[in-house]
Design a protein around this motif. Structure first.
Motif, PDB file in Angstrom:
ATOM      1  N   ALA A   1      11.772   3.598  -4.718  1.00 60.18           N
ATOM      2  CA  ALA A   1      12.687   2.468  -4.890  1.00 60.18           C
ATOM      3  C   ALA A   1      12.943   1.755  -3.565  1.00 60.18           C
ATOM      4  N   ALA A   2      13.167   2.525  -2.500  1.00 60.10           N
ATOM      5  CA  ALA A   2      13.469   1.918  -1.199  1.00 60.10           C
ATOM      6  C   ALA A   2      12.276   1.120  -0.670  1.00 60.10           C
TER       7      ALA A   2
ATOM      8  N   PHE B   1       1.960   4.405   8.811  1.00 62.74           N
ATOM      9  CA  PHE B   1       3.065   3.450   8.870  1.00 62.74           C
ATOM     10  C   PHE B   1       4.365   4.037   8.355  1.00 62.74           C
ATOM     11  N   PHE B   2       4.357   5.310   7.951  1.00 64.35           N
ATOM     12  CA  PHE B   2       5.554   5.937   7.396  1.00 64.35           C
ATOM     13  C   PHE B   2       6.681   6.018   8.429  1.00 64.35           C
ATOM     14  N   LEU B   3       6.349   6.435   9.657  1.00 66.91           N
ATOM     15  CA  LEU B   3       7.383   6.580  10.687  1.00 66.91           C
ATOM     16  C   LEU B   3       8.006   5.240  11.051  1.00 66.91           C
TER      17      LEU B   3
ATOM     18  N   ARG C   1       0.837  -1.210   0.000  1.00 62.67           N
ATOM     19  CA  ARG C   1       0.000   0.000   0.000  1.00 62.67           C
ATOM     20  C   ARG C   1       0.866   1.251   0.000  1.00 62.67           C
ATOM     21  N   PHE C   2       1.955   1.205   0.761  1.00 63.63           N
ATOM     22  CA  PHE C   2       2.872   2.336   0.845  1.00 63.63           C
ATOM     23  C   PHE C   2       3.485   2.614  -0.524  1.00 63.63           C
ATOM     24  N   ALA C   3       3.974   1.569  -1.182  1.00 68.49           N
ATOM     25  CA  ALA C   3       4.576   1.740  -2.506  1.00 68.49           C
ATOM     26  C   ALA C   3       3.554   2.287  -3.504  1.00 68.49           C
ATOM     27  N   GLU C   4       2.328   1.787  -3.431  1.00 70.61           N
ATOM     28  CA  GLU C   4       1.280   2.260  -4.348  1.00 70.61           C
ATOM     29  C   GLU C   4       0.943   3.727  -4.092  1.00 70.61           C
ATOM     30  N   SER C   5       0.908   4.129  -2.831  1.00 68.39           N
ATOM     31  CA  SER C   5       0.570   5.521  -2.518  1.00 68.39           C
ATOM     32  C   SER C   5       1.678   6.472  -2.960  1.00 68.39           C
ATOM     33  N   VAL C   6       2.945   6.046  -2.791  1.00 65.06           N
ATOM     34  CA  VAL C   6       4.067   6.869  -3.258  1.00 65.06           C
ATOM     35  C   VAL C   6       3.995   7.026  -4.772  1.00 65.06           C
TER      36      VAL C   6
ATOM     37  N   SER D   1      11.736  17.111 -12.415  1.00 62.35           N
ATOM     38  CA  SER D   1      11.196  16.159 -11.447  1.00 62.35           C
ATOM     39  C   SER D   1      11.742  16.442 -10.052  1.00 62.35           C
ATOM     40  N   ASN D   2      11.129  15.785  -9.083  1.00 61.70           N
ATOM     41  CA  ASN D   2      11.603  15.808  -7.699  1.00 61.70           C
ATOM     42  C   ASN D   2      12.190  14.435  -7.424  1.00 61.70           C
ATOM     43  N   ASP D   3      13.491  14.346  -7.258  1.00 61.92           N
ATOM     44  CA  ASP D   3      14.128  13.037  -7.110  1.00 61.92           C
ATOM     45  C   ASP D   3      13.725  12.319  -5.824  1.00 61.92           C
ATOM     46  N   ASP D   4      13.121  13.043  -4.867  1.00 57.20           N
ATOM     47  CA  ASP D   4      12.661  12.398  -3.632  1.00 57.20           C
ATOM     48  C   ASP D   4      11.691  11.251  -3.929  1.00 57.20           C
ATOM     49  N   TRP D   5      10.792  11.478  -4.908  1.00 58.82           N
ATOM     50  CA  TRP D   5       9.822  10.435  -5.249  1.00 58.82           C
ATOM     51  C   TRP D   5      10.529   9.166  -5.715  1.00 58.82           C
ATOM     52  N   TYR D   6      11.627   9.325  -6.439  1.00 58.42           N
ATOM     53  CA  TYR D   6      12.311   8.186  -7.036  1.00 58.42           C
ATOM     54  C   TYR D   6      13.034   7.336  -5.995  1.00 58.42           C
TER      55      TYR D   6
END
Length: 575
Positions: free
Chosen positions: A405-406, A431-433, A285-290, A396-401
Motif C-alpha cells: 500500500a505504501a 532501490f529499497f533502502l 517495478r517495486f510495487a510489482e515485485s512486492v 497472511s503476513n500483514d507486512d505484505w499489505y
C-alpha cells in the motif's frame, strides 16, 4: 622432492609421502608466507622431477606472482615466471578457473598490456567461466591509466553484457579518463552512475571530480538555452535530486568544500538539497515485485482483492502498521497490545493531514481480540465506521499489505519495523533502502506522549539541481562518518545561480510547448516540497493535505501465526 637445505623442508618427513603431496604442502606454506622465490624453487624442482601438478598448484603459483608485481625487486621475476607457469598449465591441458584468469590478467596489466588482460576475459567462454568484477579490473584500470578511453569503454560494455556492475573504484577511473581526454558527455554519464551507486565518495574520487570541474573543458560545456519546464518535470519524475538532461549553463565552476545544515541547506551556495526518492519507473517495478512476492506466499485471491480495493481508494497520505504500533514496548509474553498508542498515532496523523484518516492495516486475529474486549470495542467499531481500517486475512503476513500500500499509493508509512527480515531481503537493495529513507515515519512514546520522526529533510547522496549545480558528499576514509560531520563538494556556476534571481529574458517557444529561457528566473532559496506530488508542502513539520474521505473494507480472511580499492584475493578463498 625438496633439497635438504630448502627452507620449507620438514625435519621429520611423513612416511610414504608422495612427491605430489610433499610439493602441495610445501607450496601451501610458501603461499601463506608470500615467499615467491621459495615457491619458484619448488616449482623448478617439481618440473625437473616430473611431479604431477594440478589446478590448485598452478593457481597458488600464479597468485604469488600476481601479488609480487608491486615489489620492484620481484616484479621482473614475477612477470617472467607468471606467464611461463600459465603457458605450462595450458600445455598440459589443465583448464584455468576464474582465479587463474584474474591472476594472469593482473600480470598483463602490470606489464602495461591491457589488450592481453582483456583477451583473457573474452576467452573465458570456452572454459565456461563467468568473469567477476576483479577479473575486469586489470584491463579496465590499465586502459584508464594509459588514457585509452575507447578501450576502457569497450571493457565497460563487455561488463554490462555479462551483468557485472561497476563500483566506485571503476567509476572513478572511467570518470578520470573521460575528464582527461575531454569527453564531457562521458563525464556527465559517469557522475550519474556514481550517484546511483554510492551514497558518498572517497577522498580520491572527490579529487577526480574537483579536477574535472576546475578544468578549462568543464568551463565550456553546457547550454544556456534550456527548457525550465522540462528540467523541473525531469526532477519530479526522477524522485528529486537529479534531472539527467545534461550540463546546464556555461562558464567557470566554483568548487568549494562545505557543510550542509540540519535542514539540508548548503552553506556554500544556499541551495536546498532534496530528500531523494526512487523514480516513477522504479516505484512501479517495486510495487510489482512486492505484489508478485506476496501472491507467491499469500492466498492469491485475497491479496488480489486487496489490490482492487486499494486501487479504488488510493488517496491516503499515511499507511499505519497497526501491529507494530500496538505492540511497541508491550509485554509480548502476555500478548500485550496497546490500542491507546495506536489511537494516538491515528489521531495525530488525522490532525496533521487536514482531517484525513490514514489507512490502518491490522491482523484478523488482533482485530477480533480487540472487538471481544468491552473496553476497546466501541473505539474499534468507530474506526470501522469511519472506513480507514483494513483487516488482513487469517494465515497472511500483514507486512505484505502495508508495504504494498505504501509503495503503490506513494505515501508515508508509519512503522518502527527496520524491514530487515527475510521477506524484505527478497526485494533486494537496489532501490529499497532509498525508498525506505524517504517514506518511513518512525515514532516514540515518551511518558505516554507520541513523537513522530518524519523522513529526513534531505538525502546524503550526490545531487544535481535544477540550476545545474552539483553537491557531492565526501565520506573520506571513514564510511561510518555521521551525516552532520560530512563534508560536501559544492559545485556551482555563480553566474547561473545569480540568474535565478532575475527576470527571464529571451523567452521563446519550443516544439513541446514549454517556454525556453536564456536565463531562467527561479529563486535559489525556494523551499522544495517535502514530498513532491502527494499534497505535502514545505518542511516535515508543515503539512497541508487535501480533505478527501477514505472508505473501509473489513476483509473476512484467515489469520497467520506470529511468525576504496578492494584487496587481492587469497589462495584459500580464490581457488
Amino acid at each position: 622432492m625438496a633439497t635438504p637445505n630448502h627452507p620449507y623442508v620438514s625435519k621429520k618427513k611423513k612416511k610414504n609421502q608422495t612427491p605430489e603431496t610433499e610439493f602441495h604442502s610445501e607450496l601451501t606454506l610458501c603461499s601463506k608466507n608470500k615467499d615467491l622465490r621459495a615457491a619458484i624453487s619448488l616449482y623448478e624442482i617439481a618440473s625437473s622431477q616430473g611431479t604431477r601438478l594440478n589446478q590448485y598448484h598452478f593457481n597458488a603459483l600464479l597468485y604469488l606472482c600476481s601479488n609480487s608485481v608491486a615489489d620492484p625487486s620481484l616484479k621482473a621475476l614475477a612477470l617472467d615466471y607468471g606467464f611461463r607457469i600459465f603457458d605450462h598449465m595450458l600445455s598440459i591441458n589443465i583448464n584455468p578457473n576464474e582465479a587463474s584468469i584474474t591472476a594472469v590478467a593482473r600480470l598483463a596489466a602490470a606489464k602495461g598490456d591491457g589488450e592481453y588482460a582483456f583477451e583473457l576475459i573474452k576467452s573465458m567462454g570456452k572454459y565456461r567461466l563467468a568473469p567477476r568484477l576483479r577479473t575486469y579490473d586489470p584491463a579496465l584500470l590499465c586502459f584508464c591509466e594509459n588514457l585509452e578511453a575507447e578501450k576502457a569503454y569497450e571493457v565497460e560494455e563487455h561488463m554490462d553484457i555479462m551483468g557485472v556492475s561497476l563500483e566506485e573504484l571503476e567509476l572513478a577511473a572511467l570518470l578520470k579518463v573521460s575528464a582527461s581526454t575531454g569527453r564531457e558527455e562521458k563525464v556527465y554519464r559517469y557522475l550519474h552512475k556514481l550517484r546511483n551507486s554510492v551514497r558518498s565518495v572517497s577522498d580520491s574520487t572527490a579529487k577526480v571530480i574537483e579536477d574535472w570541474f576546475c578544468s578549462g573543458k568543464a568551463r565550456d560545456v553546457g547550454d544556456v538555452n534550456w527548457e525550465v519546464g522540462r528540467v523541473e518535470e525531469a526532477v519530479s519524475r526522477s524522485g528529486g535530486g537529479w534531472h539527467g538532461l545534461g550540463w546546464i549553463g556555461k562558464g567557470d565552476w566554483l568548487v568549494k568544500r562545505v557543510n550542509v545544515d540540519s535542514t539540508g541547506r548548503c552553506r556554500g551556495c544556499g541551495e536546498q538539497l532534496g530528500c531523494v526518492d526512487i523514480d516513477d519507473v522504479e516505484t512501479e517495478r517495486f510495487a510489482e515485485s512486492v505484489a508478485a512476492l506476496a501472491m507467491e506466499r499469500e492466498v492469491k485471491v485475497t491479496f488480489s482483492e486487496f489490490q482492487e480495493w486499494l486501487e479504488k481508494r488510493a488517496d491516503f497520505e499515511f499507511i499505519v502498521d497497526g501491529a507494530n504500533i500496538g505492540l511497541y514496548q508491550q509485554n509480548f509474553a502476555d500478548g500485550g497490545f496497546s490500542i491507546s498508542q495506536l489511537d494516538a498515532v491515528v489521531k495525530e496523523l488525522y490532525n496533521r493531514s487536514g482531517n484525513k484518516w490514514p489507512l490502518v492495516v491490522l491482523h484478523n486475529k488482533r482485530l477480533r481480540a480487540l472487538l471481544e474486549n468491552p473496553c476497546h470495542r466501541k473505539l474499534v467499531e468507530d474506526w470501522m465506521d469511519k472506513g480507514f481500517l483494513y483487516m488482513t486475512p487469517t494465515g497472511s503476513n500483514d507486512d505484505w499489505y502495508w508495504l504494498y500500500a505504501a509503495v503503490k499509493v506513494k505515501c508515508l508509512l508509519v512503522t518502527n519495523d527496520e524491514m530487515r527480515d527475510h521477506i524484505f531481503e527478497l526485494l533486494g537493495n537496489s532501490f529499497f533502502l532509498k525508498w525506505k529513507e524517504k517514506h518511513r515515519v518512525r515514532y516514540t512514546f515518551v511518558k505516554g506522549n507520541l513523537k513522530l520522526q518524519m523522513p529526513p529533510p534531505y538525502s546524503s547522496v550526490i545531487q544535481e539541481s535544477e540550476k545545474g549545480s552539483w553537491h557531492v558528499p565526501v565520506a573520506g576514509d571513514n564510511r561510518e562518518c555521521k551525516e552532520s560531520l560530512t563534508t560536501w563538494l559544492c559545485i556551482s556556476r555563480p553566474s547561473s545561480c545569480d540568474a535565478f534571481d532575475e527576470d527571464p529574458i529571451n523567452i521563446g517557444g519550443s516544439e513541446n510547448g514549454h517556454a525556453t529561457y536564456t536565463l531562467p528566473s527561479l529563486n535559489p532559496f525556494k523551499q522544495e516540497s517535502f514530498r513532491s506530488g502527494h499534497g505535502l508542502h514545505n518542511s516535515p513539520e508543515s503539512f497541508q493535505f487535501s480533505d478527501n474521505k477514505a472508505a473501509s473494507l473489513i476483509g473476512k480472511r484467515k489469520e497467520r501465526s506470529p511468525s576504496p580499492s578492494r584487496p587481492h584475493h587469497t589462495p584459500n578463498d580464490a581457488f
